[in-house]
Design a protein around this motif. Sequence first.
Motif, PDB file in Angstrom:
ATOM      1  N   UNK A 192      -5.048 -13.825  -8.089  1.00  0.00           N
ATOM      2  CA  UNK A 192      -5.617 -12.732  -8.883  1.00  0.00           C
ATOM      3  C   UNK A 192      -6.396 -11.759  -8.000  1.00  0.00           C
ATOM      4  N   UNK A 193      -7.090 -12.291  -7.004  1.00  0.00           N
ATOM      5  CA  UNK A 193      -7.810 -11.419  -6.074  1.00  0.00           C
ATOM      6  C   UNK A 193      -6.846 -10.555  -5.266  1.00  0.00           C
ATOM      7  N   UNK A 194      -5.721 -11.165  -4.842  1.00  0.00           N
ATOM      8  CA  UNK A 194      -4.734 -10.416  -4.054  1.00  0.00           C
ATOM      9  C   UNK A 194      -4.124  -9.271  -4.843  1.00  0.00           C
ATOM     10  N   UNK A 195      -3.694  -9.549  -6.079  1.00  0.00           N
ATOM     11  CA  UNK A 195      -3.053  -8.491  -6.849  1.00  0.00           C
ATOM     12  C   UNK A 195      -4.062  -7.404  -7.225  1.00  0.00           C
ATOM     13  N   UNK A 196      -5.311  -7.788  -7.431  1.00  0.00           N
ATOM     14  CA  UNK A 196      -6.340  -6.784  -7.717  1.00  0.00           C
ATOM     15  C   UNK A 196      -6.560  -5.883  -6.511  1.00  0.00           C
ATOM     16  N   UNK A 197      -6.569  -6.457  -5.317  1.00  0.00           N
ATOM     17  CA  UNK A 197      -6.715  -5.663  -4.095  1.00  0.00           C
ATOM     18  C   UNK A 197      -5.573  -4.664  -3.956  1.00  0.00           C
ATOM     19  N   UNK A 198      -4.362  -5.116  -4.272  1.00  0.00           N
ATOM     20  CA  UNK A 198      -3.204  -4.220  -4.196  1.00  0.00           C
ATOM     21  C   UNK A 198      -3.351  -3.076  -5.185  1.00  0.00           C
ATOM     22  N   UNK A 199      -3.761  -3.376  -6.407  1.00  0.00           N
ATOM     23  CA  UNK A 199      -3.897  -2.331  -7.435  1.00  0.00           C
ATOM     24  C   UNK A 199      -4.979  -1.340  -7.057  1.00  0.00           C
ATOM     25  N   UNK A 200      -6.090  -1.809  -6.499  1.00  0.00           N
ATOM     26  CA  UNK A 200      -7.154  -0.895  -6.049  1.00  0.00           C
ATOM     27  C   UNK A 200      -6.589   0.084  -5.026  1.00  0.00           C
ATOM     28  N   UNK A 201      -5.829  -0.423  -4.058  1.00  0.00           N
ATOM     29  CA  UNK A 201      -5.261   0.444  -3.021  1.00  0.00           C
ATOM     30  C   UNK A 201      -4.256   1.441  -3.610  1.00  0.00           C
ATOM     31  N   UNK A 202      -3.485   0.988  -4.585  1.00  0.00           N
ATOM     32  CA  UNK A 202      -2.544   1.902  -5.239  1.00  0.00           C
ATOM     33  C   UNK A 202      -3.267   3.007  -5.991  1.00  0.00           C
ATOM     34  N   UNK A 203      -4.407   2.676  -6.568  1.00  0.00           N
ATOM     35  CA  UNK A 203      -5.151   3.653  -7.363  1.00  0.00           C
ATOM     36  C   UNK A 203      -5.944   4.635  -6.530  1.00  0.00           C
ATOM     37  N   UNK A 204      -6.387   4.208  -5.332  1.00  0.00           N
ATOM     38  CA  UNK A 204      -7.307   5.094  -4.607  1.00  0.00           C
ATOM     39  C   UNK A 204      -6.609   6.248  -3.892  1.00  0.00           C
ATOM     40  N   UNK A 205      -5.282   6.147  -3.741  1.00  0.00           N
ATOM     41  CA  UNK A 205      -4.542   7.311  -3.257  1.00  0.00           C
ATOM     42  C   UNK A 205      -4.545   7.516  -1.765  1.00  0.00           C
ATOM     43  N   UNK A 206      -5.089   6.574  -0.981  1.00  0.00           N
ATOM     44  CA  UNK A 206      -5.086   6.737   0.466  1.00  0.00           C
ATOM     45  C   UNK A 206      -3.726   6.487   1.089  1.00  0.00           C
ATOM     46  N   UNK A 207      -2.861   5.768   0.352  1.00  0.00           N
ATOM     47  CA  UNK A 207      -1.558   5.406   0.908  1.00  0.00           C
ATOM     48  C   UNK A 207      -0.436   6.178   0.224  1.00  0.00           C
TER      49      UNK A 207
END
Length: 346
Positions: free
Chosen positions: A331-346
């Motif tokens: 759950x921590x891993x998928x949350x980290x991925x979603x945060x990165x997808x949302x923040x727009x840096x990538x």
Amino acid sequence: LVCDYLSTNLRILGFNLHEDSVGEKIGGNSGNLYGFLAGDESLEPLLFCAHMDTVEPANGKIAIFHEDGLITSNGETILGSDALSGVSAIIEAIKTIKEENINHRPIEIIFFIAEEIYGLGSKLFDYSMVKSKESYTLDLAGEVGSAAYKAPSLLTFDIIITGKSGHSNFKSKENINAIIVAAKALVQIKTGKINENSTCNVGLIQGGRALNIIPDLCAIRGEIRSYSNNETFMLLNEVIKIFSKTSEENGAKIEVNHELHIEAYETPLDHSVVKRFQNICEKLDIPCNLCATLGGSDNNNMEQHGINGLVLAAGMNSCHSCNEYTSVSELEKITEIVIELMNGDT
């Protein structure tokens, strides 16, 4: 209750929400929940989805947290991580972004109903309000870092064979045993994995009224899945042809009905929605596994409305069983991925 809980939390987080009336149309107690959160307008909006419904048995679910980080039910119900682990990851990612004041792209969410009923909630959703052209649906089993870019069409069929009943002890030439006719047809049909693209299964057969009566009706229900929508219907036609010929040879009649529930999609591997996910997995040192799945999801329906997407593994395992489980680490891993997808840096 799930929809009400999510609505309360999403409003606190600043979302503009809309709950549609699809639930009323299909006999449910809530609708699909859509939300929009304004963000950095220089970035493209992105859609995140998961479904609120679960399979049975679900009433009275109790989540048990084990010392090793595993989360299970008490064994008497499913856990509901399919797909509430995805819902949880989306909510937790947004909370983190808000708490840490992270710059983020415009975010859209849809929490669908009735996904377990062949994606019915997303099939009936009004996509005219959606701004995003790309999406991530959190609804795949397996290790976090896996993502399905390809999924099949799914078609169900119903065949009713009509014969002619009579007393089993006074059988005449006019009697036609519908179950026997069905059996003769069924042994000619190839089931299981047909080829690398398709599967066919006969899952239900019903017929007869009493042990001493020759059955005049037999109903057969099955499904066909294929990565090729055209092949789905080709296989259906083969099934119908076998049943029609066998019924005719034995003096019976048939009635056939079918329904295409979801259509196949394949998101190109060079698409930005795929590249973005790969880059984030690399950044977080999470092994990325792009795969095809023979299971359908809400993403099948979104693809039909011009929204290209991936279905992400979200920490759900042994789904559709009372042995279902997730873990804190996944759950921590998928949350980290979603945060990165949302923040727009990538």
